[in-house]
Write a protein that holds these residues in place. Structure first.
Motif, PDB file in Angstrom:
ATOM      1  N   GLY A  99       0.793  -1.224   0.000  1.00 14.35           N
ATOM      2  CA  GLY A  99       0.000   0.000   0.000  1.00 14.35           C
ATOM      3  C   GLY A  99       0.823   1.272   0.000  1.00 14.35           C
ATOM      4  O   GLY A  99       0.278   2.362  -0.204  1.00 14.35           O
ATOM      5  N   GLU A 100       2.131   1.182   0.237  1.00 11.92           N
ATOM      6  CA  GLU A 100       2.977   2.377   0.237  1.00 11.92           C
ATOM      7  C   GLU A 100       3.345   2.779  -1.190  1.00 11.92           C
ATOM      8  O   GLU A 100       3.482   1.936  -2.082  1.00 11.92           O
ATOM      9  N   SER A 101       3.515   4.077  -1.391  1.00  5.96           N
ATOM     10  CA  SER A 101       3.936   4.590  -2.691  1.00  5.96           C
ATOM     11  C   SER A 101       5.442   4.820  -2.684  1.00  5.96           C
ATOM     12  O   SER A 101       6.080   4.842  -1.629  1.00  5.96           O
ATOM     13  N   PHE A 102       6.009   5.008  -3.875  1.00  6.22           N
ATOM     14  CA  PHE A 102       7.459   5.144  -3.966  1.00  6.22           C
ATOM     15  C   PHE A 102       7.845   6.164  -5.029  1.00  6.22           C
ATOM     16  O   PHE A 102       7.054   6.542  -5.901  1.00  6.22           O
ATOM     17  N   VAL A 103       9.109   6.593  -4.935  1.00  2.68           N
ATOM     18  CA  VAL A 103       9.731   7.401  -5.967  1.00  2.68           C
ATOM     19  C   VAL A 103      11.170   6.916  -6.093  1.00  2.68           C
ATOM     20  O   VAL A 103      11.733   6.389  -5.132  1.00  2.68           O
ATOM     21  N   VAL A 104      11.754   7.071  -7.264  1.00  2.00           N
ATOM     22  CA  VAL A 104      13.141   6.667  -7.489  1.00  2.00           C
ATOM     23  C   VAL A 104      13.964   7.907  -7.838  1.00  2.00           C
ATOM     24  O   VAL A 104      13.589   8.679  -8.726  1.00  2.00           O
ATOM     25  N   ARG A 105      15.066   8.107  -7.121  1.00  2.00           N
ATOM     26  CA  ARG A 105      15.986   9.202  -7.409  1.00  2.00           C
ATOM     27  C   ARG A 105      17.382   8.628  -7.637  1.00  2.00           C
ATOM     28  O   ARG A 105      17.827   7.755  -6.890  1.00  2.00           O
ATOM     29  N   LYS A 131       6.079  -4.995  -9.179  1.00  2.00           N
ATOM     30  CA  LYS A 131       6.003  -5.785  -7.943  1.00  2.00           C
ATOM     31  C   LYS A 131       4.759  -5.434  -7.126  1.00  2.00           C
ATOM     32  O   LYS A 131       4.561  -5.943  -6.020  1.00  2.00           O
ATOM     33  N   GLY A 132       3.950  -4.495  -7.653  1.00  2.00           N
ATOM     34  CA  GLY A 132       2.673  -4.198  -7.024  1.00  2.00           C
ATOM     35  C   GLY A 132       2.598  -2.905  -6.248  1.00  2.00           C
ATOM     36  O   GLY A 132       1.671  -2.711  -5.441  1.00  2.00           O
ATOM     37  N   PHE A 133       3.527  -1.978  -6.495  1.00  2.54           N
ATOM     38  CA  PHE A 133       3.545  -0.717  -5.767  1.00  2.54           C
ATOM     39  C   PHE A 133       3.330   0.445  -6.724  1.00  2.54           C
ATOM     40  O   PHE A 133       3.705   0.374  -7.893  1.00  2.54           O
ATOM     41  N   ARG A 134       2.747   1.526  -6.203  1.00  6.81           N
ATOM     42  CA  ARG A 134       2.425   2.654  -7.076  1.00  6.81           C
ATOM     43  C   ARG A 134       3.419   3.795  -6.868  1.00  6.81           C
ATOM     44  O   ARG A 134       3.896   4.041  -5.766  1.00  6.81           O
ATOM     45  N   ALA A 135       3.717   4.465  -7.953  1.00  2.00           N
ATOM     46  CA  ALA A 135       4.652   5.590  -7.899  1.00  2.00           C
ATOM     47  C   ALA A 135       3.932   6.867  -7.482  1.00  2.00           C
ATOM     48  O   ALA A 135       2.752   7.057  -7.754  1.00  2.00           O
ATOM     49  N   ASN A 136       4.677   7.744  -6.796  1.00  3.33           N
ATOM     50  CA  ASN A 136       4.166   9.057  -6.428  1.00  3.33           C
ATOM     51  C   ASN A 136       5.371  10.000  -6.428  1.00  3.33           C
ATOM     52  O   ASN A 136       6.181   9.980  -5.510  1.00  3.33           O
ATOM     53  N   LEU A 137       5.472  10.814  -7.452  1.00  3.74           N
ATOM     54  CA  LEU A 137       6.668  11.635  -7.622  1.00  3.74           C
ATOM     55  C   LEU A 137       6.741  12.808  -6.655  1.00  3.74           C
ATOM     56  O   LEU A 137       7.828  13.350  -6.409  1.00  3.74           O
ATOM     57  N   ASN A 139       4.909  13.038  -3.346  1.00  2.97           N
ATOM     58  CA  ASN A 139       4.747  12.780  -1.915  1.00  2.97           C
ATOM     59  C   ASN A 139       4.790  11.281  -1.640  1.00  2.97           C
ATOM     60  O   ASN A 139       3.835  10.690  -1.132  1.00  2.97           O
ATOM     61  N   ALA A 140       5.916  10.662  -1.972  1.00  7.40           N
ATOM     62  CA  ALA A 140       6.040   9.216  -1.832  1.00  7.40           C
ATOM     63  C   ALA A 140       6.286   8.804  -0.391  1.00  7.40           C
ATOM     64  O   ALA A 140       6.873   9.552   0.398  1.00  7.40           O
ATOM     65  N   ASP A 141       5.849   7.602  -0.046  1.00  2.84           N
ATOM     66  CA  ASP A 141       6.119   7.050   1.281  1.00  2.84           C
ATOM     67  C   ASP A 141       7.567   6.565   1.394  1.00  2.84           C
ATOM     68  O   ASP A 141       8.169   6.647   2.465  1.00  2.84           O
ATOM     69  N   VAL A 142       8.096   6.049   0.294  1.00  2.00           N
ATOM     70  CA  VAL A 142       9.446   5.476   0.291  1.00  2.00           C
ATOM     71  C   VAL A 142      10.218   6.043  -0.893  1.00  2.00           C
ATOM     72  O   VAL A 142       9.717   6.071  -2.019  1.00  2.00           O
ATOM     73  N   GLU A 143      11.453   6.510  -0.622  1.00  2.00           N
ATOM     74  CA  GLU A 143      12.328   6.952  -1.702  1.00  2.00           C
ATOM     75  C   GLU A 143      13.417   5.911  -1.942  1.00  2.00           C
ATOM     76  O   GLU A 143      14.201   5.601  -1.037  1.00  2.00           O
ATOM     77  N   PHE A 144      13.412   5.344  -3.141  1.00  2.00           N
ATOM     78  CA  PHE A 144      14.520   4.492  -3.554  1.00  2.00           C
ATOM     79  C   PHE A 144      15.587   5.404  -4.152  1.00  2.00           C
ATOM     80  O   PHE A 144      15.289   6.244  -5.011  1.00  2.00           O
ATOM     81  N   ARG A 145      16.819   5.229  -3.683  1.00  2.00           N
ATOM     82  CA  ARG A 145      17.894   6.125  -4.092  1.00  2.00           C
ATOM     83  C   ARG A 145      19.033   5.310  -4.699  1.00  2.00           C
ATOM     84  O   ARG A 145      19.472   4.317  -4.106  1.00  2.00           O
ATOM     85  N   LEU A 146      19.500   5.739  -5.856  1.00  2.00           N
ATOM     86  CA  LEU A 146      20.582   5.057  -6.559  1.00  2.00           C
ATOM     87  C   LEU A 146      21.797   5.975  -6.601  1.00  2.00           C
ATOM     88  O   LEU A 146      21.736   7.081  -7.133  1.00  2.00           O
ATOM     89  N   ILE A 147      22.910   5.531  -6.022  1.00  2.00           N
ATOM     90  CA  ILE A 147      24.161   6.278  -6.044  1.00  2.00           C
ATOM     91  C   ILE A 147      25.048   5.680  -7.126  1.00  2.00           C
ATOM     92  O   ILE A 147      25.381   4.493  -7.082  1.00  2.00           O
ATOM     93  N   LEU A 148      25.407   6.493  -8.091  1.00  2.00           N
ATOM     94  CA  LEU A 148      26.199   6.028  -9.232  1.00  2.00           C
ATOM     95  C   LEU A 148      27.632   6.514  -9.067  1.00  2.00           C
ATOM     96  O   LEU A 148      27.993   7.614  -9.478  1.00  2.00           O
TER      97      LEU A 148
END
Length: 348
Positions: A99-105, A131-137, A139-148
């Motif tokens: 049920g939580e939303s996510f964003v990817v940075r 995988k069954g989760f919705r994006a919210n750019l 006000n997301a509940d979870v931020e996935f962060r990628l360090i390159l």
């Protein structure tokens, strides 16, 4: 469990050293896992809830040279194919709830990759969406962060350091200003490197306007400051009062510290070097020699002293009986290079 610290680029070594010092202060069971440009990954053992409570509260509040702390999903080679393979394979449990939303940075460090971040943000987002989760750019509940960096580190954001608080404490913003002092982020990082804990006694025998003392006081130390100039002691009083800290100040000579042996838990100091300053010693060499002897005397066994100079203070510290743990070099500008030496007093 692996946690990643997204480091600032202020110095090549100090940010990672500060993180390790803070983990040690909090007595976490950890070991470094991998270090790449502007990112340190550590393996921390223990109960996940307790670890993350410590990371998100105490350690986040102490750190100065870190941007974000992540709970690591995985580490991959720095190619789009490897990163997307990691995103497809990871199990959501423990990172995002139903049920939580996510964003990817994505954050590209310097020039380690030449592919666009937006492409990977979209592709990783697609993997998580499937995988069954919705994006919210916004006000997301979870931020996935990628360090390159030299490697790609993917994780979920658990906390961010409020670096604006340090900007609010710049010397010009304090009640009393005097040029030539350390900036708050550097002062806090050095304070952390000293290993000082809340309630312990912290000394700066060249305290100036109390820039270092303020940072030590804000992490809960009881701070003691000495300076040879009455004007600066009065300025230090004004600055420490502004933050309502637990302190004691005196006008005096760092070569004759009026404290008993073995009374101080940690020392951080930025003595006069290459700049006009009223000193009681006849030369800078005499000042360094006398001050480091006194620092060694008042430190408790095992205590840390962090000394900033424009030339190596190693010989004076070693003659005083202090052991050198680390030396860091920080170029401030063309005419000023700081040498930061970490000393330790023997346990015996």
């Amino acid at each position: 469990m692996l946690y990643a610290f997204e480091l600032s680029g202020e110095h090549e070594e100090l940010p990672a050293a500060e993180v390790l010092a803070c983990l040690k202060i909090e007595e976490l069971d950890f070991k470094p896992f991998i270090r790449v440009d502007q990112c340190l990954v550590v393996d921390i053992a223990g109960r996940e809830e307790e670890i993350e409570r410590t990371l998100t509260c105490t350690i986040t509040e102490r750190l100065a040279m870190t941007h974000h702390i992540l709970k690591v999903v995985g580490i991959a080679e720095n190619s789009p194919e490897a990163i997307l393979e990691l995103a497809e394979a990871f199990e959501p449990e423990g990172y995002i709830k139903e049920g939580e939303s996510f964003v990817v940075r994505a954050k590209r460090i310097k020039h380690h990759v030449d592919f666009p971040c937006e492409y990977l943000e979209q592709k990783i987002g697609g993997c998580i969406y499937r995988k069954g989760f919705r994006a919210n750019l916004k006000n997301a509940d979870v931020e996935f962060r990628l360090i390159l960096s030299e490697k790609a580190v993917l994780g979920t954001l658990i906390s961010s350091v409020d670096r604006s608080a340090y900007e609010a404490r710049t010397p010009q913003n304090k009640p009393f200003f005097h040029p030539g002092v350390l900036m708050p982020r550097v002062a806090r990082a050095l304070t952390n490197l000293s290993g000082i804990k809340p309630g312990e006694l912290f000394l700066d025998p060249f305290c100036g306007t109390a820039g270092i003392l303020v940072e030590a006081g804000l992490v809960g130390a009881k701070v003691v400051g000495i300076d040879a100039q009455e004007k600066l002691v009065l300025g230090a009083y004004m600055n420490l009062e502004a933050y309502e800290l637990d302190y004691f100040l005196m006008e005096g000579d760092a070569c004759r510290i009026p404290l008993k042996d073995y009374t101080i838990d940690a020392v951080v100091t930025d003595p006069p070097y290459g700049r006009s300053a009223a000193i009681l010693a006849s030369s800078l060499e005499e000042l360094y020699s006398g001050a480091l002897s006194e620092i060694q005397r008042v430190l408790k066994p095992g205590g840390i002293a962090v000394v900033v100079s424009d030339k190596a203070s190693v010989e004076y510290g070693e003659k005083a009986g202090l052991k050198v743990l680390e030396i860091y070099v920080q170029r401030v500008h063309r005419s000023l290079t700081r040498i930061i030496t970490i000393f330790q007093k023997d346990e015996d």
